[in-house]
Design a protein around this motif. Structure first.
Motif, PDB file in Angstrom:
ATOM      1  N   HIS A  20      -7.115   4.701   3.348  1.00  0.00           N
ATOM      2  CA  HIS A  20      -7.376   4.759   1.907  1.00  0.00           C
ATOM      3  C   HIS A  20      -7.510   3.381   1.270  1.00  0.00           C
ATOM      4  O   HIS A  20      -7.697   3.275   0.061  1.00  0.00           O
ATOM      5  N   LEU A  22      -5.302   0.972   0.623  1.00  0.00           N
ATOM      6  CA  LEU A  22      -4.309   0.826  -0.440  1.00  0.00           C
ATOM      7  C   LEU A  22      -3.729  -0.587  -0.441  1.00  0.00           C
ATOM      8  O   LEU A  22      -3.568  -1.192   0.612  1.00  0.00           O
ATOM      9  N   ILE A  26       1.745  -1.206  -3.984  1.00  0.00           N
ATOM     10  CA  ILE A  26       1.637   0.100  -4.634  1.00  0.00           C
ATOM     11  C   ILE A  26       3.007   0.771  -4.692  1.00  0.00           C
ATOM     12  O   ILE A  26       3.843   0.568  -3.820  1.00  0.00           O
ATOM     13  N   THR A  30       2.073   6.466  -6.944  1.00  0.00           N
ATOM     14  CA  THR A  30       0.647   6.194  -6.860  1.00  0.00           C
ATOM     15  C   THR A  30       0.138   6.450  -5.444  1.00  0.00           C
ATOM     16  O   THR A  30      -0.950   7.001  -5.249  1.00  0.00           O
ATOM     17  N   TYR A  31       0.943   6.048  -4.457  1.00  0.00           N
ATOM     18  CA  TYR A  31       0.602   6.306  -3.055  1.00  0.00           C
ATOM     19  C   TYR A  31       0.439   7.800  -2.825  1.00  0.00           C
ATOM     20  O   TYR A  31      -0.525   8.249  -2.219  1.00  0.00           O
ATOM     21  N   ASN A  33      -0.233  10.132  -4.989  1.00  0.00           N
ATOM     22  CA  ASN A  33      -1.406  10.661  -5.684  1.00  0.00           C
ATOM     23  C   ASN A  33      -2.692  10.347  -4.938  1.00  0.00           C
ATOM     24  O   ASN A  33      -3.599  11.178  -4.881  1.00  0.00           O
ATOM     25  N   LYS A  34      -2.800   9.155  -4.370  1.00  0.00           N
ATOM     26  CA  LYS A  34      -4.029   8.755  -3.685  1.00  0.00           C
ATOM     27  C   LYS A  34      -4.180   9.432  -2.325  1.00  0.00           C
ATOM     28  O   LYS A  34      -5.268   9.850  -1.959  1.00  0.00           O
TER      29      LYS A  34
END
Length: 95
Positions: A20, A22, A26, A30-31, A33-34
């Motif tokens: 992803h 990232l 982070i 948020t992690y 959600n992604k």
């Protein structure tokens, strides 16, 4: 916690961060959600292996330095072009 379990959690996290793309600063929400709630690491497994999310991020930085975004070098400023014509000199007349 067993070393194998800790390494497994670290490998899963590494895979998610690579897949992803990232950043390593982070936060967990948020992690999640992604990546998606179904695929993300569970908070309990992170807590059991690393005590906190920040320690998992630090372990990723140490064990997988390729995940860290290398600062992109700024392009060198272009040298100023020399004036094409020399400046005209004005002769002063003595009046």
């Amino acid at each position: 916690m067993a070393v194998r379990q800790k390494q497994k959690v670290l490998d899963i996290a590494c895979g998610h961060f690579k897949e992803h793309k990232l950043p390593l600063d982070i936060d967990y929400k948020t992690y999640m959600n992604k990546v998606g709630a179904a695929d993300a690491l569970h908070a309990i497994s992170v807590k059991r292996s690393f005590k906190a999310w920040k320690y998992l991020l630090h372990a990723l930085k140490v064990k997988h330095p390729e995940l860290m975004e290398a600062p992109k070098p700024k392009p060198a400023p272009k040298p100023k072009a020399a004036p094409s014509k020399p400046a005209k000199t004005v002769e002063k007349s003595e009046d």
